[in-house]
Design a protein around this motif. Structure first.
Motif, short mmCIF file in Angstrom:
data_model
loop_
_atom_site.label_atom_id
_atom_site.label_comp_id
_atom_site.label_asym_id
_atom_site.label_seq_id
_atom_site.Cartn_x
_atom_site.Cartn_y
_atom_site.Cartn_z
N VAL A 151 -5.86 -32.20 -42.69
CA VAL A 151 -5.30 -33.27 -43.51
C VAL A 151 -3.79 -33.12 -43.56
CG1 VAL A 151 -7.36 -33.49 -44.94
CG2 VAL A 151 -5.53 -31.94 -45.65
N ASP A 152 -3.12 -34.24 -43.70
CA ASP A 152 -1.68 -34.22 -43.87
C ASP A 152 -1.35 -33.56 -45.21
OD1 ASP A 152 0.93 -35.44 -45.01
OD2 ASP A 152 1.00 -35.98 -42.88
N PRO A 153 -0.47 -32.55 -45.25
CA PRO A 153 -0.23 -31.82 -46.49
C PRO A 153 0.47 -32.64 -47.57
CG PRO A 153 1.28 -31.08 -44.79
CD PRO A 153 0.28 -31.97 -44.12
N VAL A 154 1.08 -33.78 -47.19
CA VAL A 154 1.78 -34.63 -48.16
C VAL A 154 0.88 -35.76 -48.63
CG1 VAL A 154 3.76 -36.13 -48.55
CG2 VAL A 154 4.03 -34.06 -47.19
N THR A 155 0.30 -36.52 -47.70
CA THR A 155 -0.50 -37.69 -48.06
C THR A 155 -1.98 -37.36 -48.26
OG1 THR A 155 -1.00 -38.26 -45.75
CG2 THR A 155 1.07 -39.11 -46.69
N LEU A 156 -2.42 -36.20 -47.76
CA LEU A 156 -3.82 -35.76 -47.81
C LEU A 156 -4.74 -36.66 -46.98
CD1 LEU A 156 -4.18 -34.66 -51.55
CD2 LEU A 156 -3.50 -33.31 -49.57
N GLU A 157 -4.15 -37.48 -46.13
CA GLU A 157 -4.96 -38.28 -45.22
C GLU A 157 -5.40 -37.43 -44.03
OE1 GLU A 157 -2.65 -41.62 -44.10
OE2 GLU A 157 -2.75 -42.59 -46.08
N PRO A 158 -6.52 -37.81 -43.37
CA PRO A 158 -7.01 -37.03 -42.22
C PRO A 158 -5.93 -36.92 -41.13
CG PRO A 158 -8.68 -38.58 -42.94
CD PRO A 158 -7.43 -38.93 -43.70
N ALA A 159 -5.86 -35.75 -40.52
CA ALA A 159 -4.90 -35.50 -39.46
C ALA A 159 -5.64 -34.98 -38.23
CB ALA A 159 -3.85 -34.49 -39.91
N THR A 160 -5.13 -35.33 -37.06
CA THR A 160 -5.77 -34.93 -35.80
C THR A 160 -5.10 -33.68 -35.24
OG1 THR A 160 -6.24 -37.25 -35.30
CG2 THR A 160 -6.36 -35.69 -33.47
N PRO A 161 -5.87 -32.63 -35.01
CA PRO A 161 -5.28 -31.40 -34.46
C PRO A 161 -4.88 -31.58 -33.00
CG PRO A 161 -7.65 -31.17 -34.63
CD PRO A 161 -7.31 -32.47 -35.29
N VAL A 162 -3.98 -30.71 -32.53
CA VAL A 162 -3.51 -30.73 -31.14
C VAL A 162 -4.08 -29.52 -30.41
CG1 VAL A 162 -1.40 -31.96 -31.72
CG2 VAL A 162 -1.41 -29.45 -31.71
N ASP A 163 -4.04 -29.56 -29.09
CA ASP A 163 -4.48 -28.41 -28.30
C ASP A 163 -3.56 -27.23 -28.53
OD1 ASP A 163 -6.55 -29.90 -27.20
OD2 ASP A 163 -5.35 -30.53 -25.47
N LEU A 164 -4.12 -26.02 -28.52
CA LEU A 164 -3.30 -24.83 -28.73
C LEU A 164 -2.43 -24.54 -27.51
CD1 LEU A 164 -2.69 -22.61 -30.78
CD2 LEU A 164 -4.56 -21.27 -29.80
N LEU A 165 -2.97 -24.77 -26.31
CA LEU A 165 -2.22 -24.55 -25.08
C LEU A 165 -2.15 -25.87 -24.31
CD1 LEU A 165 -3.68 -21.13 -23.83
CD2 LEU A 165 -1.70 -21.53 -25.30
N VAL A 166 -1.00 -26.16 -23.74
CA VAL A 166 -0.77 -27.42 -23.04
C VAL A 166 -0.31 -27.13 -21.61
CG1 VAL A 166 0.60 -29.54 -22.97
CG2 VAL A 166 -0.17 -28.62 -25.17
N ARG A 167 -1.04 -27.69 -20.65
CA ARG A 167 -0.79 -27.45 -19.23
C ARG A 167 0.42 -28.20 -18.72
NH1 ARG A 167 -2.45 -23.95 -15.97
NH2 ARG A 167 -4.69 -24.36 -16.07
N GLY A 168 1.13 -27.58 -17.79
CA GLY A 168 2.19 -28.24 -17.04
C GLY A 168 2.13 -27.80 -15.59
#
Length: 678
Positions: free
Chosen positions: A462-479
């Protein structure tokens, strides 16, 4: 040592730059890295060596500008002098280091899940006079390159024994003061090198006295045997400062402030870094271990009255951690049939024990609210192997594989944002080159790499300010990157290279003006061409020219957005002239230029171009050296940095006004120094 073995040992420089510096039984490179003939020793046209002789003759305004020795690199600043610089390379706005990895004698500089931004790389703890050499590699073509190395890497080797003990004093305009001292204590096969730096600076700002108070300490013990070398190094850094941050153009145009003014006089911070490291090596093994205690308190305000009209939008970013780890690398030569083969295998471990990382709303540096506060334990293990094979004396190839695993555990003040995440990536790298003759070599390279994302973003719910649902990101990102190039060199006469390259990134990190950090965005692609040329007219007159052209685009569409990459720099140029007029007098001139940066995804907003000229003059007699440096010789009024986002001043609409926010280049400044060598 044959060319292939020299090239193999340069691989180890990426994890332990000291190997090439002055280890037993290893080839010692000349102190002027630009003069090094890398034919047969380099795996790509875009890698190179910077020696302390190169660093000594170039005028620089701040420690982070050392990275501008990397061709095509731009180093700027949008805040106080104690904060990490802003880096640009190969079409990346690297923020403070997200896709460019930096090591110092095996110690990582990039900070994972940092309070101010992913990959935060502060170089203020490095004293230029204590650098022996820098090895740089653009592109991800070596198996030893891991996190944050898609655009490239730079690897600093610090001196183990000062050529001569010295003291140095500098004074300059705007309250600039600096003192450096270094000496050796030698007995038999052992040496203790001790160096210290202090710097004070007020700055040219109308409403702010930067009040820089920077202190650096280096203590290095070295012991050599017939077949091995041991180094133990302590480094200490402590700094505090006030900041003149980026300002909105409309505030200057209206006369509210001048171009060196500020809208919030309470910005700044304090930072420290203390490290203890060990390097041991012989002809087959290289072992590194380190422990680093790092701390940052940073106060910023980019939007003024947008979010909190009553008390203002000032905020504090906090980061306190202990970073520890090490690596073990093994090298062996053998024959595969009739072919000469050189093997390198290694393992790395790293732990970021982040005891306190937080974002707070503040007023006059006093906390008035907590946005979020966490502690994070982040650990990684990597194994890698690289084979260098001489198909013929003129046709070396290299093939590498690397596997990285990263674990992160986040304990948040908001239970919904606590959690654990684990991710792994396998990266394959390789290339070949053909040595046409002693002066010409051509190259082809390709490789996979990655950057890690902030662990908080990988487990967020959740967004720590609005408390709305938040989407997580990948821990590692390929290049993925690839490159073809050519190099020509004749020692002490000329050295030039040309490369054409491309990079693909699965997720771009872009700067967010109202948060002061970066967030994950769309996939992207970049391509470009680079030229670097160094020419010695004679032993007294040298010139260098570095050019880089880049185009970058998002490869995924987003509603309401264009495909241009925010902050991308399309053209970078650097020209330098150095003249040894007499045995005692030397002078130098350097021009830096970069083109209009794209400020939004539709390219409807662009910055102006940037050009600055620096010059210096040195006079040496016996053990004395006097220096005069002219920074921004023609008093340019260009901008160090530009961002386009919304902010709010008093009396403006509550949604704010979109505007260009910039940090001006500092005005012309004269600095003088004197050095005595014992």
């Amino acid at each position: 040592m044959n060319n292939t073995r020299t090239a193999l040992f340069s691989l180890i420089v990426l994890s332990s730059p000291s190997v090439f510096a002055d280890g037993p039984d290893f080839e010692r490179m000349v102190v002027y890295g630009r003069q090094s003939d890398l034919i047969g020793d380099s795996i790509s046209a875009s890698e190179g060596v910077i020696g302390y002789g190169d660093i000594e003759i170039r005028p620089i305004a701040r420690a982070g500008e050392i990275l501008e020795f990397v061709p095509g690199m731009v180093v700027t600043q949008h805040s106080g002098s104690g904060k990490a610089n802003q880096y640009f390379l190969r079409g990346f706005n690297l923020d403070h280091g997200t896709d460019f990895s930096i090591l110092v004698d095996g110690m990582p500089v990039n900070m994972r899940s940092h309070g101010h931004g992913q990959g935060y790389s502060d170089l203020n703890f490095i004293t230029p006079e204590f650098i022996q050499r820098i090895d740089y590699q653009k592109g991800p073509y070596r198996a030893i390159q891991g996190d944050f190395s898609l655009a490239g890497s730079a690897n600093f080797a610090l001196t183990s024994k000062f050529e001569q003990p010295f003291v140095k004093f500098e004074l300059g305009e705007y309250g600039y003061q600096r003192a450096v001292a270094a000496t050796n204590f030698t007995q038999d096969n052992s040496n203790l090198a001790v160096g210290a730096e202090w710097q004070g600076y007020d700055g040219p700002w109308t409403d702010i006295n930067e009040d820089i108070n920077k202190k650096n300490l280096l203590v290095r013990y070295q012991h050599t045997n017939d077949d091995s070398l041991l180094r133990v190094t302590f480094m200490g850094y402590d700094n505090s400062w006030n900041s003149a941050d980026q300002i909105p153009a409309r505030a200057v145009a209206s006369g509210l402030i001048d171009e060196f003014g500020s809208l919030d006089n309470g910005l700044g911070g304090d930072s420290s870094r203390y490290s203890l490291s060990m390097n041991w090596q012989n002809s087959q093994w290289v072992v590194n271990a380190y422990s680093i205690k790092s701390q940052l308190n940073l106060f910023s305000n980019f939007t003024y009255l947008l979010d909190n009209p009553e008390q203002g939008d000032q905020f504090e970013q906090l980061d306190e951690r202990i970073l520890s780890g090490g690596s073990v690398t093994y090298i062996q030569s053998s024959k595969i049939g009739s072919l000469h083969a050189h093997h390198m295998a290694g393992v790395e471990y790293r732990q970021d024990d982040i005891s306190d990382i937080g974002l707070f709303n503040t007023a006059n540096r006093e906390r008035i609210g907590t946005v979020r506060r966490d502690d994070i334990d982040e650990q990684s293990v990597a194994v890698y192997y690289e084979l260098n094979l001489d198909i013929t004396d003129n046709l070396p190839v290299h093939i590498g594989v690397r596997h990285d695993t990263l674990w992160a555990d986040v304990n948040s003040d908001l239970a919904a944002n606590s959690g654990s995440e684990r991710d792994s990536l396998l990266s394959v790298k390789g290339g070949l080159s053909y040595i046409i003759n002693d002066a010409w070599q051509v190259y082809a390279n390709a490789g996979q790499s990655f950057h890690s994302n902030d662990a908080r973003g990988a487990v967020i719910s959740v967004d720590p300010v609005t408390l709305e649902p938040a989407t997580p990101v990948d821990l590692l990102v390929r290049g993925v990157g690839s490159e073809i190039g050519i190099r020509v060199a004749k020692y002490r006469y000329y050295n030039a290279s040309f490369a054409v390259w491309q990079l693909r990134n699965d997720s771009e990190l872009v700067f967010v003006g109202d948060a002061g950090n970066t967030e994950a965005s769309r996939a992207s692609k970049r391509w470009g061409a680079e030229f670097s040329g160094y020419y010695w007219f004679n032993s007294n007159l040298t010139a260098d020219l570095e050019l880089a052209w880049t185009q970058g685009r998002f490869t995924q569409d987003e509603e309401g957005e264009g495909n241009y990459i925010d902050g991308s720099v399309p053209f970078v140029a650097s020209l330098g002239l150095n003249w040894q007029a007499t045995d005692t007098i030397r002078t130098g001139l350097r021009v830096r230029h970069f083109g209009k940066r794209t400020l939004d995804s539709t390219k409807s907003r662009q910055s102006d171009t940037f050009t600055v000229v620096n010059a210096n003059l040195a006079y040496e007699l016996d053990n004395w050296k006097a220096e005069l440096t002219l920074l921004n010789l023609f008093d340019s009024r260009d901008h160090d940095i530009d961002y386009w986002y919304a902010s709010r001043l008093s009396g403006e609409p509550e949604d704010g006004v979109e505007d260009n926010h910039y940090h001006p280049i500092e005005p012309r400044a004269v600095r003088a120094g004197i050095t005595y060598r014992f």
